[in-house]
Write an enzyme that holds these catalytic residues in place. Structure first.
Site, PDB file in Angstrom:
ATOM      1  N   LYS A 170       0.971  -1.300  -0.068  1.00 28.28           N
ATOM      2  CA  LYS A 170       0.103  -0.082  -0.130  1.00 28.28           C
ATOM      3  C   LYS A 170       0.914   1.436  -0.087  1.00 28.28           C
ATOM      4  O   LYS A 170       1.562   1.646   1.019  1.00 28.28           O
ATOM      5  CB  LYS A 170      -0.814  -0.005   1.293  1.00 28.28           C
ATOM      6  CG  LYS A 170      -2.255   0.737   0.976  1.00 28.28           C
ATOM      7  CD  LYS A 170      -1.959   2.422   0.958  1.00 28.28           C
ATOM      8  CE  LYS A 170      -1.688   2.992   2.260  1.00 28.28           C
ATOM      9  NZ  LYS A 170      -1.699   4.511   1.700  1.00 28.28           N
ATOM     10  N   GLU A 245      10.174   1.816  10.502  1.00 29.06           N
ATOM     11  CA  GLU A 245      11.202   2.670  10.437  1.00 29.06           C
ATOM     12  C   GLU A 245      10.507   4.073  10.221  1.00 29.06           C
ATOM     13  O   GLU A 245       9.669   4.364   9.378  1.00 29.06           O
ATOM     14  CB  GLU A 245      11.643   2.600   8.938  1.00 29.06           C
ATOM     15  CG  GLU A 245      13.322   3.377   8.950  1.00 29.06           C
ATOM     16  CD  GLU A 245      13.146   4.751   8.283  1.00 29.06           C
ATOM     17  OE1 GLU A 245      12.973   5.506   9.009  1.00 29.06           O
ATOM     18  OE2 GLU A 245      12.837   4.629   6.920  1.00 29.06           O
ATOM     19  N   CYS A 279      13.871  11.148   6.619  1.00 29.10           N
ATOM     20  CA  CYS A 279      13.814  11.147   8.252  1.00 29.10           C
ATOM     21  C   CYS A 279      15.045  11.231   8.976  1.00 29.10           C
ATOM     22  O   CYS A 279      15.207  11.313   9.993  1.00 29.10           O
ATOM     23  CB  CYS A 279      12.973   9.837   8.332  1.00 29.10           C
ATOM     24  SG  CYS A 279      13.731   8.359   7.479  1.00 29.10           S
ATOM     25  N   GLU A 369      10.279  16.479  14.968  1.00 26.03           N
ATOM     26  CA  GLU A 369      10.707  16.441  13.368  1.00 26.03           C
ATOM     27  C   GLU A 369       9.793  17.148  12.614  1.00 26.03           C
ATOM     28  O   GLU A 369       8.537  17.501  12.672  1.00 26.03           O
ATOM     29  CB  GLU A 369      10.421  15.005  13.055  1.00 26.03           C
ATOM     30  CG  GLU A 369      10.628  14.363  11.488  1.00 26.03           C
ATOM     31  CD  GLU A 369      10.527  13.217  11.095  1.00 26.03           C
ATOM     32  OE1 GLU A 369      11.597  12.678  10.517  1.00 26.03           O
ATOM     33  OE2 GLU A 369       9.717  12.414  11.455  1.00 26.03           O
TER      34      GLU A 369
END
Length: 462
Positions: A170, A245, A279, A369
Site C-alpha cells: 500500500k 522505520e 527522516c 521532526e
C-alpha cells in the site's frame, strides 16, 4: 502521467472494488496529473488472498531462481530509469537531476544488492547437533511513504522477495504513480502472479485493513512515529511481527578539530536535500561555543544559495506544517538567519530554505521532526555536553560526526544513541543496515540485516 485505474493483484491489473479515486497532484504547479483507485478493505482482502495462494510456490523456489528474478527486476528498473525519475519529479516535485541520481539510482542499487544476497545468503546452517533453517515469514503487508517513494518500496519488496515471502504493497497516496510503475516492472521481470500485489488507497482505509488482516504475517511500515505506534499496537494485539522505520531528529556534531567549513556546508546540503523530507536528515547542527558564530555565518551563506535549487514539499498540508514550525521557532526565541515562514512563490508548495541560530535544546524545533528544509544550530560547551544534547531527543535514527582525527569521530559516534552515523561525510552504503533506536523504530532495512527481517528460524535437532 500514465495511471492505471485498477489494482495489480495476482499478476494482472484488476478493477477496484469501488469507484472512489485519489487525485495525484504536481506540487510545483498544483495541477492534477492523474487519478488512482482508492482501495477498500475488499481490495486488500483480495490481494492478501492472492499473496497467500502464491506463498507456497514462491517459498519453495530455489534461492538462485529468486535471485535471477530480482536481477531481472533490477534490469527493468535500469531500462526505465528515465521514466522513474520523470514520474517522481511529477508527483513529488523533486528536481529532475536529484530524481535521476537518488530516486531512481538508489532503488536500482538496492535491488541489485538483494539479487546478490538471495544467491549467497546462508538460509541454513549447522549449529552443534542441530540444523538451523531460515525460512520466509509469510505474507508481508508493506506500507510506504511519499518522501522516497520508489526507494522505500524496493527496500521492502526486494528483501521480502529474496527471502521467499509474498507481499501486498500500500503506497503513499501522494506518490502512487511510481508504485504502479514498479508493479509493471515486477510483471516485466517475470515474477510469478500473486507474489507481489499492489493496492492504492488511503491509510485509514486500505492501510488499516492491511495491518489488521489475519492473512498478513508481518507489517513493514515507514512513516511517522505516531502512526508507527498505532500499527505496533494493532500488530501486537494479534502477535504479528512488525518492522517500523519511523521519525528522526538527527544530530550533526562538529567537533572543534573538524574542517568547519566543509562540515557546515555538507550539513546544510544534507538538510536541504529532497526539500528536507528525509527522516534521517541532520536537522540539528551542534557546534562548539568558540566556533559557533562562524558556523552560523557559514550556514546562512550556504542556505541562501539553495533558493530555487530545491523543490517544493509534497502537498499543501505539509507546507503549512513546516511553516508552522518555523513560526513556532521564532515565537520560542530562536534567531532566523536564513529563510522564514513567508511563501517564496505564489504557486506550488514551496518553503524557503531556513536556518535558525540560538536554538536551545528544549525548543520545539530542536525536539520535533519538522520534515522540511529547516536547520537548527545549537552550541555546546564540551564533548560531554555535545553528547548529552545529541542523545537528548526521543529519536535515534541517524547522525553525523566530524573531527580532524577520524578516531576521535568514531569514538564519539560509538556513544551516540542512534542507528547510523556518518563519519566525516561518509557515503551511502546499500549493504549497511539502516534503522533506529528509541522511537525511531524497530528492525533494520538494507543488506543482510534487512533480509533477516523477513525470515523466521526453525531448528532441527539430530
Amino acid at each position: 502521467m500514465k495511471a492505471h485505474d485498477g489494482m495489480y493483484i495476482d499478476g494482472a491489473w484488476r478493477p477496484a472494488d469501488g469507484r472512489d479515486t485519489i487525485d495525484v497532484v504536481n506540487p510545483v504547479d498544483e495541477q492534477v496529473i492523474g487519478k488512482v483507485p482508492a482501495g477498500s478493505a475488499l481490495d486488500v482482502d483480495t490481494a492478501v488472498r492472492a499473496a497467500r495462494a502464491a506463498l507456497p510456490g514462491w517459498a519453495a523456489t530455489p534461492p538462485a531462481e529468486r535471485a535471477a528474478r530480482l536481477a531481472a527486476l533490477r534490469d527493468v528498473l535500469v531500462a526505465r530509469k528515465d521514466e522513474i525519475a520523470e514520474t517522481v519529479t511529477a508527483e513529488l516535485g523533486s528536481p529532475l537531476k536529484f530524481s535521476q541520481a537518488v530516486h531512481a539510482g538508489a532503488p536500482i542499487a538496492v535491488a541489485g544488492s538483494y539479487a546478490e544476497l538471495a544467491a549467497t545468503h546462508a538460509f541454513e546452517e549447522k549449529v552443534g547437533n542441530s540444523v538451523v533453517h531460515h525460512e520466509p515469514v509469510g505474507v508481508v503487508g508493506a506500507i510506504t511513504p511519499w518522501n522516497y517513494p520508489l526507494h522505500q518500496i524496493v527496500a521492502k519488496a526486494a528483501p521480502a522477495l529474496a527471502a521467499g515471502c509474498t507481499m501486498v504493497l500500500k503506497p503513499a497516496e501522494d506518490t502512487p504513480l511510481v508504485a504502479q510503475l514498479f508493479a509493471e516492472a515486477v510483471h516485466e521481470a517475470g515474477i510469478p502472479a500473486g507474489v507481489f500485489n499492489l493496492v492504492t488507497g488511503l491509510g485509514p482505509v486500505a492501510g488499516q485493513a492491511l495491518v489488521e488482516h489475519p492473512g498478513v504475517d508481518l507489517v513493514s511500515f515507514t512513516g511517522s512515529t505516531a502512526v508507527g505506534r498505532r500499527i505496533g499496537a494493532t500488530a501486537g494485539a494479534a502477535v504479528k511481527r512488525v518492522a517500523l522505520e519511523l521519525g528522526g531528529k538527527s544530530a550533526n556534531v562538529i567537533l572543534p578539530s573538524a574542517d568547519l567549513a566543509k562540515a557546515v556546508n555538507v550539513g546544510v546540503a544534507n538538510v536541504m536535500s529532497n526539500s528536507g523530507q528525509t527522516c534521517s536528515a541532520w536537522t540539528r547542527m551542534l557546534v562548539h561555543r568558540d566556533q559557533y558564530d562562524e558556523a552560523v555565518s557559514l550556514a546562512a551563506e550556504a542556505a541562501a544559495k539553495y533558493g530555487d535549487r530545491i523543490g517544493p514539499v509534497v502537498n499543501a498540508e505539509q507546507r503549512e506544517r513546516v511553516r508552522g514550525y518555523i513560526g513556532k521557532g521564532v515565537a520560542e526565541g530562536a534567531r532566523l538567519v536564513a529563510g522564514g515562514p513567508e511563501a517564496p512563490r505564489e504557486q506550488g508548495y514551496f518553503v524557503s530554505p531556513t536556518v535558525f541560530a540560538d536554538v536551545t535544546e528544549e525548543m520545539t524545533i530542536a525536539q520535533e521532526e519538522i520534515f522540511g528544509p529547516v536547520l537548527s544550530i545549537l552550541r555546546y560547551e564540551d564533548e560531554d555536553d555535545a553528547l548529552r544534547i545529541a542523545n537528548g531527543t526521543v529519536y535515534g535514527l541517524a547522525g553525523a560526526v566530524w573531527a580532524g582525527d577520524e578516531a576521535d569521530a568514531v569514538a564519539f559516534a560509538r556513544r551516540m544513541d542512534t542507528g547510523q552515523v556518518d563519519i566525516n561525510g561518509g557515503r551511502f552504503n546499500p549493504l549497511a543496515p539502516f534503522g533506529g533506536y528509541k522511537q525511531s523504530g524497530v528492525g533494520r532495512e538494507l543488506g543482510a540485516h534487512g533480509l533477516t527481517e523477513y525470515l523466521q528460524t526453525k531448528s532441527l535437532q539430530f
